[in-house]
Write a protein that holds these residues in place. Structure first.
Motif, PDB file in Angstrom:
ATOM      1  N   CYS A 146       3.680 -79.774  11.549  1.00  0.00           N
ATOM      2  CA  CYS A 146       2.839 -78.564  11.624  1.00  0.00           C
ATOM      3  C   CYS A 146       1.483 -78.742  10.941  1.00  0.00           C
ATOM      4  N   LYS A 182      -3.060 -77.323  13.651  1.00  0.00           N
ATOM      5  CA  LYS A 182      -2.032 -77.388  14.697  1.00  0.00           C
ATOM      6  C   LYS A 182      -1.383 -76.023  14.878  1.00  0.00           C
ATOM      7  N   ALA A 193       0.638 -72.412  18.602  1.00  0.00           N
ATOM      8  CA  ALA A 193       0.739 -73.868  18.412  1.00  0.00           C
ATOM      9  C   ALA A 193      -0.283 -74.552  19.302  1.00  0.00           C
ATOM     10  N   ASP A 200       4.053 -81.675  22.032  1.00  0.00           N
ATOM     11  CA  ASP A 200       3.481 -81.280  20.728  1.00  0.00           C
ATOM     12  C   ASP A 200       3.731 -79.807  20.474  1.00  0.00           C
ATOM     13  N   ILE A 204       6.009 -78.333  17.471  1.00  0.00           N
ATOM     14  CA  ILE A 204       5.392 -77.515  16.413  1.00  0.00           C
ATOM     15  C   ILE A 204       6.142 -76.186  16.277  1.00  0.00           C
TER      16      ILE A 204
END
Ligand code: ZN
Length: 254
Positions: A146, A182, A193, A200, A204
């Motif tokens: 994160c 992020k 996110a 990704d 996250i």
């Protein structure tokens, strides 16, 4: 373009899964940059868990960002802008969060965005502590996935004003830390996110969900034992954590 649509639908289903408690009913939205001046976003009112291609709209950055930049435009003119922004005139009305997604894709250099209303994260963001517990760290993996620093926006109604506040926070974040976050935490609302890939975004959100559940759990054990800042910094910059970050980004969450 077909591949982006397929990936965006899969990401939406992954976020909307009932057992994950990240979004219910029409909550949450996802988007992906097409790379030709347009992006796909969930249409207004769609359900992430059951989304199909007809529940996506492709919109033009130019129209959306011009509206964000126009100080005379407020939420009353938003519907017309959203309708005018569609690259395909027969697609549905884009989500009211389209403005925020455009800013995240444009200003933060993200390619994929996922926003939802997880029970776990909202237990923290709706508490009297707001986003503050997420500004320190409690275990290594949340730092790796994160990020060392998270962006925070106090509650604002969804729409064009929220997009302007997100833009201001991204600017502040870049000035303070250099680069883009992020995660953006919208207090009393939910997380956003920002990813370079659809994986990704899911990674996250899943890690943020775990982090939030741990924070809430520690409140029954006398409160979290935060890692010292120097430790969090070391974890963020360790070479083997860079390797792990890459390995996690390549994981498949199915
Ligand atoms: Zn929302």
């Amino acid at each position: 373009m077909t591949e982006i649509i397929a990936k965006l639908i899969r990401l939406s289903h992954d976020i909307g899964r009932e057992d994950r408690h990240l979004a219910i009913l029409g909550e949450g939205n996802t988007s992906a940059d097409v790379g030709d001046g347009t992006f796909f976003i969930k249409a207004s009112g769609g359900n992430l868990a059951t989304l199909d291609a007809t529940g996506l709209s492709r919109v033009k950055f130019e129209t959306i960002l011009a509206a964000v930049d126009d100080p005379t435009l407020d939420d009353t003119g938003v519907r017309e802008v959203l309708l005018a922004s569609r690259a395909d005139a027969d697609s549905k009305l884009p989500s009211v969060e389209t403005f925020m997604h455009a800013v995240c894709l444009q200003d933060a250099g993200a390619k994929w965005i996922g926003h939802c209303h997880p029970v776990s994260v909202l237990q923290v963001l709706c508490s009297n502590q707001g986003a503050a517990p997420f500004l320190q760290h409690v275990f290594p993996d949340e730092i790796v996935v994160c990020g060392r620093n998270l962006a925070v926006v106090p509650y604002i109604d969804p729409g064009i004003e929220l997009a302007r506040s997100v833009r201001a926070e991204l600017l502040r974040f870049d000035q303070e830390y250099g680069g883009a976050p992020k995660v953006i935490l919208l207090e009393n609302h939910g997380p956003v996110a920002l990813g370079q890939s659809e994986r990704d975004v899911l990674n996250i959100l899943l890690m943020l969900d775990k982090w939030a559940r741990i924070l809430v759990g520690t409140s029954t054990m006398g409160g979290p034992q935060f890692l010292p800042d120097a430790t969090a910094q070391r974890i963020d910059t360790r070479p083997d954590e860079h390797y792990r970050r890459k390995a996690i980004a390549a994981l498949d969450n199915k």
